[in-house]
Structure formats: C-alpha cells, structure tokens
Design an enzyme around this catalytic site. Structure first.
Site, PDB file in Angstrom:
ATOM      1  N   MET A   1     -21.038  31.896  42.365  1.00 28.81           N
ATOM      2  CA  MET A   1     -20.138  32.850  43.191  1.00 28.81           C
ATOM      3  C   MET A   1     -19.989  34.238  42.736  1.00 28.81           C
ATOM      4  O   MET A   1     -19.214  34.886  43.094  1.00 28.81           O
ATOM      5  CB  MET A   1     -18.920  32.172  43.835  1.00 28.81           C
ATOM      6  CG  MET A   1     -19.390  30.786  44.659  1.00 28.81           C
ATOM      7  SD  MET A   1     -18.133  30.583  45.703  1.00 28.81           S
ATOM      8  CE  MET A   1     -16.625  30.288  44.762  1.00 28.81           C
TER       9      MET A   1
ATOM     10  N   TYR B   1     -19.275  37.050  39.776  1.00 27.56           N
ATOM     11  CA  TYR B   1     -18.156  37.541  38.609  1.00 27.56           C
ATOM     12  C   TYR B   1     -18.612  36.622  37.247  1.00 27.56           C
ATOM     13  O   TYR B   1     -17.677  35.964  36.854  1.00 27.56           O
ATOM     14  CB  TYR B   1     -16.685  37.335  39.202  1.00 27.56           C
ATOM     15  CG  TYR B   1     -15.727  38.324  38.381  1.00 27.56           C
ATOM     16  CD1 TYR B   1     -16.100  39.639  39.136  1.00 27.56           C
ATOM     17  CD2 TYR B   1     -14.860  38.169  37.786  1.00 27.56           C
ATOM     18  CE1 TYR B   1     -15.228  40.743  38.775  1.00 27.56           C
ATOM     19  CE2 TYR B   1     -14.126  39.041  36.998  1.00 27.56           C
ATOM     20  CZ  TYR B   1     -14.156  40.357  37.652  1.00 27.56           C
ATOM     21  OH  TYR B   1     -13.413  41.370  37.135  1.00 27.56           O
ATOM     22  N   LEU B   2     -19.602  36.750  36.930  1.00 28.88           N
ATOM     23  CA  LEU B   2     -20.180  35.894  36.107  1.00 28.88           C
ATOM     24  C   LEU B   2     -19.530  36.183  34.629  1.00 28.88           C
ATOM     25  O   LEU B   2     -19.273  37.291  33.958  1.00 28.88           O
ATOM     26  CB  LEU B   2     -21.869  36.140  35.579  1.00 28.88           C
ATOM     27  CG  LEU B   2     -22.538  36.121  36.837  1.00 28.88           C
ATOM     28  CD1 LEU B   2     -24.281  36.661  36.398  1.00 28.88           C
ATOM     29  CD2 LEU B   2     -22.684  34.759  37.249  1.00 28.88           C
TER      30      LEU B   2
ATOM     31  N   HIS C   1     -20.910  30.702  32.923  1.00 28.29           N
ATOM     32  CA  HIS C   1     -22.171  30.969  33.797  1.00 28.29           C
ATOM     33  C   HIS C   1     -23.511  31.214  33.044  1.00 28.29           C
ATOM     34  O   HIS C   1     -24.469  30.733  33.335  1.00 28.29           O
ATOM     35  CB  HIS C   1     -22.224  32.040  34.853  1.00 28.29           C
ATOM     36  CG  HIS C   1     -21.117  31.790  36.063  1.00 28.29           C
ATOM     37  ND1 HIS C   1     -19.914  32.857  35.808  1.00 28.29           N
ATOM     38  CD2 HIS C   1     -20.956  30.904  36.829  1.00 28.29           C
ATOM     39  CE1 HIS C   1     -19.222  32.399  37.138  1.00 28.29           C
ATOM     40  NE2 HIS C   1     -19.697  31.585  37.517  1.00 28.29           N
TER      41      HIS C   1
ATOM     42  N   GLY D   1     -21.689  23.295  35.906  1.00 29.95           N
ATOM     43  CA  GLY D   1     -20.656  23.164  34.737  1.00 29.95           C
ATOM     44  C   GLY D   1     -19.545  21.996  34.752  1.00 29.95           C
ATOM     45  O   GLY D   1     -19.201  21.850  35.925  1.00 29.95           O
ATOM     46  N   GLN D   2     -19.419  21.400  33.799  1.00 27.31           N
ATOM     47  CA  GLN D   2     -18.385  20.163  33.776  1.00 27.31           C
ATOM     48  C   GLN D   2     -16.908  20.767  34.017  1.00 27.31           C
ATOM     49  O   GLN D   2     -15.973  19.938  34.505  1.00 27.31           O
ATOM     50  CB  GLN D   2     -18.289  19.624  32.257  1.00 27.31           C
ATOM     51  CG  GLN D   2     -17.625  18.455  32.188  1.00 27.31           C
ATOM     52  CD  GLN D   2     -17.491  17.351  33.117  1.00 27.31           C
ATOM     53  OE1 GLN D   2     -18.665  17.011  33.619  1.00 27.31           O
ATOM     54  NE2 GLN D   2     -16.515  16.618  33.535  1.00 27.31           N
TER      55      GLN D   2
ATOM     56  N   ASP E   1     -16.010  22.150  36.818  1.00 24.27           N
ATOM     57  CA  ASP E   1     -15.741  21.483  38.110  1.00 24.27           C
ATOM     58  C   ASP E   1     -16.184  20.142  38.203  1.00 24.27           C
ATOM     59  O   ASP E   1     -17.218  19.865  38.827  1.00 24.27           O
ATOM     60  CB  ASP E   1     -16.621  22.536  39.262  1.00 24.27           C
ATOM     61  CG  ASP E   1     -16.089  23.904  39.093  1.00 24.27           C
ATOM     62  OD1 ASP E   1     -14.901  24.174  39.301  1.00 24.27           O
ATOM     63  OD2 ASP E   1     -16.788  24.739  38.993  1.00 24.27           O
TER      64      ASP E   1
ATOM     65  N   GLN F   1     -16.689  18.621  41.692  1.00 22.60           N
ATOM     66  CA  GLN F   1     -17.976  19.199  42.305  1.00 22.60           C
ATOM     67  C   GLN F   1     -18.897  18.474  41.641  1.00 22.60           C
ATOM     68  O   GLN F   1     -20.222  18.163  42.428  1.00 22.60           O
ATOM     69  CB  GLN F   1     -18.169  20.662  41.982  1.00 22.60           C
ATOM     70  CG  GLN F   1     -19.252  21.311  42.626  1.00 22.60           C
ATOM     71  CD  GLN F   1     -19.165  22.868  42.351  1.00 22.60           C
ATOM     72  OE1 GLN F   1     -18.518  23.524  43.301  1.00 22.60           O
ATOM     73  NE2 GLN F   1     -19.447  23.487  41.494  1.00 22.60           N
TER      74      GLN F   1
ATOM     75  N   SER G   1     -13.597  32.568  37.011  1.00 21.05           N
ATOM     76  CA  SER G   1     -13.660  33.818  37.403  1.00 21.05           C
ATOM     77  C   SER G   1     -12.251  34.313  37.876  1.00 21.05           C
ATOM     78  O   SER G   1     -11.938  35.462  38.059  1.00 21.05           O
ATOM     79  CB  SER G   1     -14.652  34.034  38.429  1.00 21.05           C
ATOM     80  OG  SER G   1     -16.025  33.744  38.240  1.00 21.05           O
TER      81      SER G   1
END
Ligand code: PAF
Length: 292
Positions: A41, A43-44, A48, A159-160, A162, A165, A198
C-alpha cells in the site's frame, strides 16, 4: 534484472498507472519469465524493500504494486490519513530492483458497480485483527485476488509482520487452487526493536518510545517460554501486564494461537503465533513472534 524497452516509459523501471498499461508491460515481459510480485500500500520502508530484494533475487522480473485498498478499511478507519508518497516510493522501488511498478486508481481496480468479493470464512479471519476489523480481510483477499489475476505472478511476497494476513492468504491460495507460490519474509525491525510499519510515522516521540513495549513484551514471553513455561494463559498474562505498564498503550488484543490454523490452544506443543495489537492514540500497531 531484466531490462524492458518502451512503450511504458523510458526509465529502467516501468510504471503502469492503468490496467491497460500493465497489460502492455506484461505482454512485453512475455509468458516464459518468472514473475515475483510484491503487493504493497506504498509508503515503502525497509520491510517492503526486503520483500522486493527477495523477489528480485529469485525471479526474472519483479512487479510491485502500490494501491491503498479502500475495501480493507472500514468507515472511520485511516483510509484518508494513510501515508502516501508516490515519488519517494518509486525512487525506492526502482533502487531496490523493481522492473514494473503498478500504481492504479481505485476506479480501475474496482470498476463502477463492482460487487464481487473473495472472503475466507472461519477462524482465520474472525480472530485477532478480525475482532476489531471484521471486514478487513475480505477487502485484503479481494484485492490480492484481483492483483493476482492481473499480474499472474509465479511467486508473491508477504511480510511475517502481518502474520494473520499470511495465514488468510495461504488459505485462499489453497482453497481456490491459485497458481502462485507464497513466500513469507521475516519481520524487519528498527535497531531498538520496533517493527517497521508505514503507520509508525503517526507516532509522536513519547508514543514511539512506549511502542517499544510491543517487541519487548514478545521477547520477554519468548524468554519465559524458553525457560520452560508452555501454558498460554501464563504467557499471555505476562505480555498483558508488561504492555499495561505503558500509560499510553491501549491493548486491542494479546493472543497465542496455533501458528498454522489460528485455533485456540492451552499449551504450546507445536509452533504457536504470539500476536499483539496495541493502540497509541489513533495509531494501531501490530507485532508477533513464533514460538516453536
Ligand atoms: O499488507 C498490505 O500492505 C496490504 O494488506 C496488501 C497485501 C497490499 C493488500 O492491500
């Protein structure tokens, strides 16, 4: 890194702002290349970039999407406030080795009248973040599915951080027989332990300082577990009392669940996910560790 020629633009990294441009770029890439896909989403941050690096080293082509997905925010959540900086993101993405950056408009992803959703039902979406954000994962799985359909990646990188997710997307891939391999990359932290997010940009200095309690409480729980304590209640109570020492911290949840299924457990006998969500003012942070 694979070099693409115009027509998308003249830089090494292509930028596609519409689905039509994306398709043109993907046609240029051709069907015989492996595609590593990193959905974001924007705003790296370094978290990321670690996904992009990983994608870059295992695939012919790396595609990154930046899309602040409206369907995963409930009314009153921070959709409008979510940080955005496309110019900075495109510089970072390009430097990290992205070949194609997809930056669509919401109207392109969700054409007028779109009313089709992908929803993973059951424990994996009801627990943890699903309690205070009951519609969140339906938005995530819908958009990830749309992005998979458009990009048709060989591998997708998450990424772990989340953790829930990841469990939900893994289940969606399995249930729908999606032809993509999910790659999960470790949490990236600041030197003092704060997991990169972010949303960290919203923390004032005092909140930022107290937010260290998330990683500290997880590390302390890990030490207690390593010392032989496997009872979930005891471990949870310790984390809760640790976090509660911080006057600005408002706990959303602290939970310890089966790592693969997110089922409740009383004792840790197989890999367990220890997950926390804590609010500091209007900023909600999450963090987790695996105990195995
Ligand atoms: O993890 C995120 O940034 C988002 O949930 C994702 C996977 C890009 C879907 O919008």
């Amino acid at each position: 890194m694979m070099q693409l020629s115009p027509p998308c633009n003249n830089k090494t990294m292509k930028i596609a702002k519409t689905i039509t441009e994306l398709k043109t770029c993907l046609e240029e890439i051709g069907k015989d290349k492996t595609i590593g896909f990193v959905p974001t989403m924007g705003y790296l941050h370094d978290g990321h970039l670690s996904l992009i690096n990983e994608a870059q080293s295992h695939n012919d082509v790396t595609v990154v999407s930046i899309f602040v997905n409206p369907t995963q925010f409930a009314p009153g959540e921070d959709l409008d406030a979510y940080p955005r900086d496309f110019d900075q993101d495109s510089l970072l993405a390009e430097a990290a080795g992205t070949d194609l950056l997809f930056f669509p408009d919401p109207g392109d992803i969700y054409p007028a009248g779109a009313s089709t959703f992908v929803e993973v039902e059951g424990e994996s979406t009801r627990k943890l973040c699903g309690q205070s954000r009951p519609t969140h994962f339906k938005g995530v799985t819908t958009v990830v599915n749309i992005l998979f359909n458009l990009i048709q990646p060989t591998r997708a990188y998450f990424g772990q951080k989340d953790a829930q997710q990841v469990v939900v997307i893994k289940k969606m891939i399995r249930d729908l027989h999606l032809p993509v391999q999910l790659v999960v990359c470790p949490i990236v932290r600041e030197a003092d332990g704060l997991a990169l997010s972010s949303r960290n940009v919203f923390l004032n200095p005092e909140q930022r300082n107290q937010a260290l309690v998330l990683s500290q409480s997880l590390t302390a729980a890990k030490a207690l577990y390593r010392a032989g304590e496997g009872r979930v209640k005891i471990l949870k109570d310790q984390i809760i009392s640790h976090i509660s020492n911080m006057p600005l911290a408002v706990i959303d949840y602290v939970d310890i669940l089966d790592f693969k299924t997110l089922a409740d457990i009383e004792n840790i006998t197989s890999p367990a996910l220890v997950a926390v969500a804590v609010r500091f003012g209007s900023t909600r942070l999450i963090d987790n560790i695996i105990l195995d």
